[in-house]
Scaffold this active site. Structure first.
Site, short mmCIF file in Angstrom:
data_model
loop_
_atom_site.label_atom_id
_atom_site.label_comp_id
_atom_site.label_asym_id
_atom_site.label_seq_id
_atom_site.Cartn_x
_atom_site.Cartn_y
_atom_site.Cartn_z
N ASP A 123 0.80 -1.12 0.02
CA ASP A 123 -0.04 -0.07 0.02
C ASP A 123 0.92 1.33 0.26
O ASP A 123 2.10 1.07 0.24
CB ASP A 123 -0.93 -0.15 1.37
CG ASP A 123 -2.21 0.72 0.89
OD1 ASP A 123 -2.16 2.02 0.68
OD2 ASP A 123 -3.33 0.08 1.02
N GLY A 159 4.48 1.41 -1.46
CA GLY A 159 4.59 1.60 -2.94
C GLY A 159 3.41 1.99 -3.42
O GLY A 159 2.33 2.10 -2.91
N ASP A 160 3.49 2.82 -4.51
CA ASP A 160 2.43 3.41 -5.39
C ASP A 160 2.28 2.07 -6.48
O ASP A 160 2.91 1.95 -7.41
CB ASP A 160 2.66 4.48 -5.99
CG ASP A 160 1.64 5.08 -6.68
OD1 ASP A 160 0.89 4.49 -7.33
OD2 ASP A 160 1.58 6.51 -6.75
N PHE A 161 1.03 1.70 -6.49
CA PHE A 161 0.84 0.40 -7.54
C PHE A 161 0.54 1.06 -8.88
O PHE A 161 0.61 0.16 -9.58
CB PHE A 161 -0.51 -0.41 -7.20
CG PHE A 161 -1.85 0.14 -6.94
CD1 PHE A 161 -2.24 0.90 -7.72
CD2 PHE A 161 -2.69 -0.47 -5.78
CE1 PHE A 161 -3.40 1.53 -7.42
CE2 PHE A 161 -3.77 0.22 -5.46
CZ PHE A 161 -4.42 1.20 -6.04
N HIS A 172 -13.04 -1.26 -8.32
CA HIS A 172 -13.95 -0.14 -8.43
C HIS A 172 -13.66 1.34 -8.22
O HIS A 172 -14.29 2.12 -8.75
CB HIS A 172 -15.25 -0.49 -7.25
CG HIS A 172 -15.05 0.28 -5.99
ND1 HIS A 172 -14.29 -0.67 -5.12
CD2 HIS A 172 -15.02 1.08 -5.26
CE1 HIS A 172 -14.18 -0.04 -3.72
NE2 HIS A 172 -14.25 1.29 -4.14
N ASP A 173 -12.55 1.63 -7.65
CA ASP A 173 -12.15 3.17 -7.28
C ASP A 173 -11.64 3.78 -8.66
O ASP A 173 -11.56 4.91 -8.84
CB ASP A 173 -10.99 3.03 -6.36
CG ASP A 173 -11.77 3.29 -4.83
OD1 ASP A 173 -12.78 3.71 -4.88
OD2 ASP A 173 -11.08 2.65 -4.27
N1 SAM Z 1 -8.10 -3.69 0.24
C1 SAM Z 1 -8.53 -2.99 1.36
C2 SAM Z 1 -9.78 -3.47 1.81
O1 SAM Z 1 -10.65 -4.33 1.18
O2 SAM Z 1 -10.46 -3.04 2.91
C3 SAM Z 1 -8.78 -1.43 1.28
C4 SAM Z 1 -9.48 -1.22 0.23
S1 SAM Z 1 -9.39 0.84 0.13
C5 SAM Z 1 -11.01 1.28 -0.90
C6 SAM Z 1 -8.50 1.19 -1.30
C7 SAM Z 1 -6.78 1.08 -0.86
O3 SAM Z 1 -6.01 1.33 -2.03
C8 SAM Z 1 -6.35 2.07 0.24
O4 SAM Z 1 -5.59 1.17 1.28
C9 SAM Z 1 -5.43 2.94 -0.42
O5 SAM Z 1 -4.36 3.19 0.43
C10 SAM Z 1 -4.85 1.84 -1.52
N2 SAM Z 1 -4.04 2.54 -2.51
C11 SAM Z 1 -5.01 3.67 -3.43
N3 SAM Z 1 -4.17 4.28 -4.39
C12 SAM Z 1 -2.97 3.33 -4.26
C13 SAM Z 1 -1.77 3.39 -4.98
N4 SAM Z 1 -1.37 4.27 -5.98
N5 SAM Z 1 -0.79 2.42 -4.78
C14 SAM Z 1 -0.99 1.72 -3.66
N6 SAM Z 1 -2.13 1.58 -2.88
C15 SAM Z 1 -2.90 2.50 -3.32
#
Ligand code: SAM
Length: 349
Positions: A209, A234-236, A254-255
């Site tokens: 994350d 890291g940043d995915f 979904h995001d």
């Molecule tokens: N998977 C977890 C769950 O089901 O409870 C969290 C879901 S939450 C809606 C989205 C997650 O994606 C968050 O923890 C956020 O920090 C992470 N996230 C968003 N953009 C990201 C990125 N560019 N790189 C890594 N993680 C990211």
């Protein structure tokens, strides 16, 4: 014979729905369920005293909560007392193992203000973060949720509470015994990772994350040590992903738009050797895009994401070499699909 007037019950319920939601949010925020939990049952005056609120206002709140089935009011000798219903004790008390408290506060403090600008969201077709919170956001996580520690913890608490309620059902949805290493992409607090290691002894899980999230991991550590779970920041969209033979995408797809997902999924596809698994956990829309309405209501305040059906998820992932193996409707808040990376040579034959 006199005919009875038609009463539009479902419309009336919708009219009042927001009042019921706000009653739940307010009782949670004022810690009504917590104070009742610590003393089992309390009089109106005792509750008002413990939550620092007026007796009149508290009486209205408690009566509304009783009418919604969140609290019980009983006579004990000559006194009337309030207590939590069994559901409230399990899901609304803030430190219960299955508490939804974190998610409820997120709904009150983040989602409610966004929904109060829904008209603008519809007319303009954009997220209302700027109107609601005075901040422009390009990336909802980095700009809206993680720019202030207080908001970040609240968001992480919300994710943690949903993941704890859904985690076991998702973790046990499929036979994962052939996998030894997993990576939970966007795995946030690690709640799902801990459920996975509990359900599948021998499986080690890396939570990947953003650095702002990973730095808070100790806050959410379970009481029992679990050395099968580790964390990588890291940043995915930009950084390399850890190597694993099973990847988890829980409430990630979904995001984002298909275009953004193309970046993440291409990277994931390159990391995966044939046979690698990919577990997707989301609310799946039915093929007519009608149900569950929970998914469509959530979409109303989205920034750039969208809700998809199992066919849409499967089409999206097939483009990146993943084949659908199983779909599991869990009857919990999230369902799950299991994909396997194909051998491109097998496809040609
Ligand atoms: N998977 C977890 C769950 O089901 O409870 C969290 C879901 S939450 C809606 C989205 C997650 O994606 C968050 O923890 C956020 O920090 C992470 N996230 C968003 N953009 C990201 C990125 N560019 N790189 C890594 N993680 C990211």
């Amino acid at each position: 014979k006199c005919s009875r007037q038609d009463v539009p019950h479902s419309i009336i319920n919708l009219l009042d729905g927001f009042k019921a939601s706000k009653t739940l949010f307010t009782a949670s925020k004022l810690k009504v369920f917590d104070v009742l939990n610590s003393s089992e049952s309390l009089t109106l005056e005792e509750v008002a005293g413990q939550i620092n609120a007026s007796v009149l206002g508290t009486e209205r709140l408690l009566e509304a909560a009783v009418s919604l089935g969140l609290l019980e009011r009983v006579k004990q000798r000559d006194t009337t007392v309030y207590r939590n219903t069994e559901q409230a004790s399990r899901f609304l008390v803030s430190d219960s193992p299955m508490s939804l408290h974190g998610y409820i506060l997120h709904c009150n403090d983040m989602v409610w203000p966004l929904f109060s600008h829904l008209e603008n969201a519809v007319v303009e077709g954009i997220s209302q973060h700027e109107r609601a919170f005075g901040k422009k956001n390009e990336d909802v996580f980095q700009d809206a949720y993680y720019s202030k520690d207080e908001v970040k913890i609240r968001f992480m608490d919300a994710m943690h509470s949903i993941a704890r309620v859904t985690g076991k059902d998702v973790a046990t949805a499929f036979d994962l015994s052939s996998y030894k290493t997993a990576c939970d992409i966007g795995g946030c607090t690690g709640a799902m990772a801990y459920e996975l290691t509990k359900a599948h002894p021998g499986l080690s899980v890396i939570v990947f994350d953003l650095p702002q999230v990973i730095e808070m991991r100790r806050h959410f550590k379970p009481k029992e040590e679990d050395d099968m779970v580790s964390f990588v920041a890291g940043d995915f969209f930009k950084d390399d992903l850890p190597k694993a033979d099973l990847y988890i995408l829980a409430r990630i797809l979904h995001d984002w738009s298909d275009e953004k997902l193309h970046v993440l999924l291409s990277k994931l596809s390159k990391m995966c050797t044939p046979g690698c698994g990919l577990l997707v956990s989301e609310i799946f829309l039915d093929e007519e895009r009608k149900r569950p309405s929970r998914a469509l209501l959530q979409a109303l305040s989205m920034t750039e994401g969208k809700q998809r059906s199992t066919t849409e998820y499967s089409d999206l992932l097939e483009k990146h070499g993943f084949t659908l193996r199983h779909i599991q409707h869990t009857d919990n808040l999230l369902d799950a699909m299991l994909f396997v990376k194909e051998d491109p040579n097998d496809k040609r034959t």
